[in-house]
Design a protein around this motif. Structure first.
Motif, short mmCIF file in Angstrom:
data_model
loop_
_atom_site.label_atom_id
_atom_site.label_comp_id
_atom_site.label_asym_id
_atom_site.label_seq_id
_atom_site.Cartn_x
_atom_site.Cartn_y
_atom_site.Cartn_z
N ASP A 154 0.87 -1.19 0.00
CA ASP A 154 0.00 0.00 0.00
C ASP A 154 0.90 1.23 0.00
O ASP A 154 1.45 1.61 1.03
N ALA A 175 -2.02 -4.80 1.55
CA ALA A 175 -3.34 -5.40 1.42
C ALA A 175 -3.17 -6.91 1.35
O ALA A 175 -2.09 -7.41 1.05
N LYS A 187 -8.00 -3.74 5.24
CA LYS A 187 -7.45 -2.54 4.59
C LYS A 187 -8.06 -2.29 3.21
O LYS A 187 -8.44 -1.15 2.89
N THR A 188 -8.16 -3.32 2.39
CA THR A 188 -8.58 -3.11 1.00
C THR A 188 -9.95 -2.45 0.89
O THR A 188 -10.12 -1.52 0.09
N LEU A 191 -9.56 1.29 1.39
CA LEU A 191 -8.98 1.97 0.23
C LEU A 191 -10.01 2.11 -0.90
O LEU A 191 -10.12 3.16 -1.53
N ASN A 310 -7.12 5.78 5.85
CA ASN A 310 -6.34 4.55 5.69
C ASN A 310 -5.13 4.52 6.61
O ASN A 310 -4.85 3.52 7.28
#
Length: 724
Positions: A154, A175, A187-188, A191, A310
């Motif tokens: 990332d 990710a 996380k993904t 984002l 993030n």
């Protein structure tokens, strides 16, 4: 104090602990530490070629894709920087669906073919890793034999160094996806949802005539509450050790009723611990700002300044890790469970959320006359609409077996998701329902009648700690988030549902006829939203029984009291539609998260049931029976001596032992239950096992109040909460 040897040892260790870890704070100011261990923008600019630096900066600032050819150059610069700082390994750090942080370490060293080794780190090693994907929760996406998964760098979250007594590790935020490309991490979705929010927010800003519009980002600042107890007490409590909360414990003579802990003087040992935590977090570039005593005894809070959502989510994971890691250096244990102690306040993680960019600033800043600030009102109305339409989803995003103990209690917001706007904005929205808003309530100032104290500037609205989703000046505060969970799930949900509302508003406004004024169209749309979605706005006491009745029966708001009630909202039709429209998660990925939530729920309560059975049979019953034997021996001795004896205490203890044994038998009978499906299993744990755990606890806690203190086998609430 006459206590059992184990408790006496723990008390003695706690009492005699002395802080030996000292920071050279006089020689090195905290400002010099800030970002010391981060490959941040300043370091990048000094170490990367100008063109490469600009490319990386563009990716961070605008979300533009990074040319893979630059990865080798960046990797070399990161490697050199890390090696100079003593790093021996690098780790792809990711956030699987456990809610925790995971990491896979690899050495920089590779054999040179001549009997030696050289440090290598390529762009491919930076950009991609391959941890096992089969042993993490996947909700059926991955079977045990389907092991391949990938971690992907990332770029927007900076690499950093973690220092250990014996070495340094370079950490790369990544990710985590399966071999099939399905999302296995927290996380993904954050984002992806940030990208959706950016697209829709920019549409709104362009409608308001802004031609220079930078990328719009969600920002977050999560306040972290936690408990600290002496580690000796922690190790003497199997329930705390394995479940994170005390499954037993009689109410101490003093709790939090004096309200003297809140913002009280921080104990010396705790303050030293806080200093070191902050120093470690400063090194990682985490902008922690506030620390204080919380409401409950031995409860504290740490809070950062806003960051991009993030990065804030990544930093929040590091905050939790640091709090627990540093605690042990001070002989303490950091408890992040939402309700580690019954009868006193639990811990939450208030998620402050807003959105903005570098050209227009904070888009939730109302200004001095919010009724005139139509752009602000549009963004604010979008949030209100989103929460009203998807309140059930927000509740589900903070659901867990542990948070169920906290939501709705006197220190936490209720399970009903409502929006607090404050007097000023609530008045503006009432005006909008009748047409265009024409005025805003003013804050003014307060004079305290003491000349040496200057006038205090008074806000136009109060604050409401019973609201789960409150506007607090230029941001919203989602107060229902659990203290031990990642903020990624709630963030992704917030970003997605607000993006959906902004999309709805932008689509409406983009279709305005040419003969209609833009301002009039905006006013009409605001009136529509205020009218259709004002049911979610509530400024009153969220704890009152009247509000619960009004919310459910008059306003149609969901009251999802437990995880079992909330979980279906993750796969509700409108949730799937929103997540799929903005490509945040697919229906299958949402179903996986639903199943994982219920699996974790069942496992958590099953662990607690096992602990209860073990502690009753190996600790509480033996202690109670020993006391019963002492009393019986005493009664027999007095009777043999011809002295009249009082058997009331013996009879009381015997009744309580019988009750405990009976409840333990009933618990054993239902622990062996096996349901056909996951939902049925979760309902069994919710409706059968949890109530039985409560009954067993009542019997044990009643015994604690009568059994001789020197026989009681575990540290008590009084000891754990008040011996610092």
């Amino acid at each position: 104090m006459s206590v059992s040897p184990a408790r006496l040892s723990a008390i003695s260790a706690a009492n005699n602990f002395r802080v030996t870890n000292t920071l050279a704070f006089k020689e090195s100011h905290s400002a010099a530490l800030y970002g010391k261990n981060v490959f941040n923008e300043k370091v990048m600019q000094s170490r990367l070629p100008k063109a490469v630096y600009k490319a990386v900066k563009k990716t961070i600032d605008t979300g533009a894709p990074l040319d893979p050819s630059t990865a080798d150059i960046v990797a070399t610069a990161i490697k050199d920087w890390a090696l100079e700082r003593g790093a021996t390994h690098y780790a792809h750090v990711f956030q699987p669906l456990t809610g925790l942080t995971a990491e896979k370490h690899d050495s920089f060293l590779e054999p040179d073919g001549k009997g030696g080794a050289i440090a290598e780190f390529s762009g491919k090693q930076l950009a991609q890793g391959e941890p096992d994907a089969s042993s993490f929760p996947s909700g059926g996406i991955r079977a045990t034999f389907e092991a391949r998964g990938y971690t992907a760098w990332d770029v927007t979250s900076p690499c950093y160094l973690i220092e250990n007594a014996n070495g340094v590790t370079l950490c790369i935020p990544t990710a985590f996806v399966s071999w099939t490309g399905e999302i296995l991490d927290v996380k993904t979705p954050v984002l992806r949802s940030m990208k959706a929010l950016d697209v829709q927010a920019r549409r709104i800003l362009k409608l308001f005539g802004h031609t220079n519009v930078a990328m719009v980002s969600a920002t977050a600042g999560p306040e972290q509450e936690y408990f600290l107890i002496d580690r000796n007490f922690f190790l003497a409590r199997p329930d705390l050790l394995s479940s994170g909360r005390t499954l037993f414990g009689a109410k101490p003579p003093k709790g939090q009723e004096f309200e003297d802990q809140y913002f009280g003087v921080i104990p010396e040992r705790v303050l030293a611990y806080m200093h070191e935590c902050e120093a470690e977090l400063y090194k990682l570039g985490i902008p922690v700002k506030t620390r204080h005593n919380e409401v409950a005894p031995s409860q504290y809070e740490i809070a950062p300044i806003y960051e991009t959502a993030n990065v804030a989510a990544d930093h929040q994971q590091m905050v939790m890790i640091t709090l627990k890691r540093v605690a042990r250096k001070y002989g303490l244990e950091c408890l992040l469970h939402e309700k580690p102690f019954a009868g006193i306040n639990g811990s939450g993680k208030h998620l402050n959320w807003s959105l903005g960019n570098s050209t227009q600033g904070n888009l939730l800043e109302p200004g001095h006359t919010p009724h005139d600030n139509m752009q602000f009102l549009v963004f604010c109305a979008a949030v209100v609409r989103a929460v009203h339409r998807h309140g059930g989803l927000l509740r589900a995003m903070v659901a867990s077996a542990s948070n169920d103990h906290r939501l709705g209690a006197n220190e936490a917001p209720p399970a009903i998701i409502s929006v607090y706007l404050g007097d000023q904005l609530a008045d503006v929205f009432e005006q909008l329902k009748k047409g265009k808003a024409k005025s805003s309530k003013k804050g003014g100032s307060m004079h305290l009648g003491v000349d040496v104290i200057p006038p205090l500037m008074k806000d136009a609205g109060d604050r409401n700690r019973t609201s789960p989703f409150a506007f607090t000046g230029n941001k919203f505060e989602f107060r229902a988030v659990a203290s031990n969970q990642s903020i990624g799930g709630p963030l992704a949900a917030l970003n997605t549902i607000v993006a959906e509302s902004l999309d709805y508003i932008a689509t409406k406004l983009e279709k305005i006829p040419k003969n209609k004024k833009f301002e009039d169209a905006v006013a009409e749309l605001l009136t529509e939203i205020a009218t259709e979605h004002s049911a979610v706005i509530f400024n009153g006491n969220g704890y009152s029984e009247e509000w619960h009745k009004e919310a459910e029966f008059k306003r149609g708001l969901l009251n999802l009291r437990t995880t079992i009630d909330a979980a279906p909202q993750i796969v509700a039709k409108q949730t799937v539609a929103a997540y799929e429209k903005y490509q945040v998660l697919s229906k299958r990925e949402l179903q996986a998260r639903h199943d994982i939530l219920l699996e974790q729920y069942c496992k958590a309560i099953n662990v607690e049931a096992n602990l209860v059975a073990e502690m009753v049979s190996t600790k509480y019953l033996p202690a109670a029976i020993r006391y019963q034997t002492e009393l019986a021996t005493n009664v027999a001795s007095l009777k043999a001596a011809g002295v009249r004896s009082d058997t009331a205490q013996l009879e009381k203890v015997s009744r309580l032992i019988d009750a405990l044994q009976a409840e333990a038998v009933l618990l054993a009978e239902i622990r062996g239950h096996h349901a056909e499906g996951l939902v049925e299993e979760a309902e069994h744990y919710n409706k059968e096992v949890l109530p039985k755990l409560v009954e067993v606890r009542k019997a044990v806690d009643a015994l604690e109040e009568v059994v001789a203190d020197d026989l009681w086998p575990v540290p008590t609430y009084e000891e754990m909460l008040f011996i610092h």
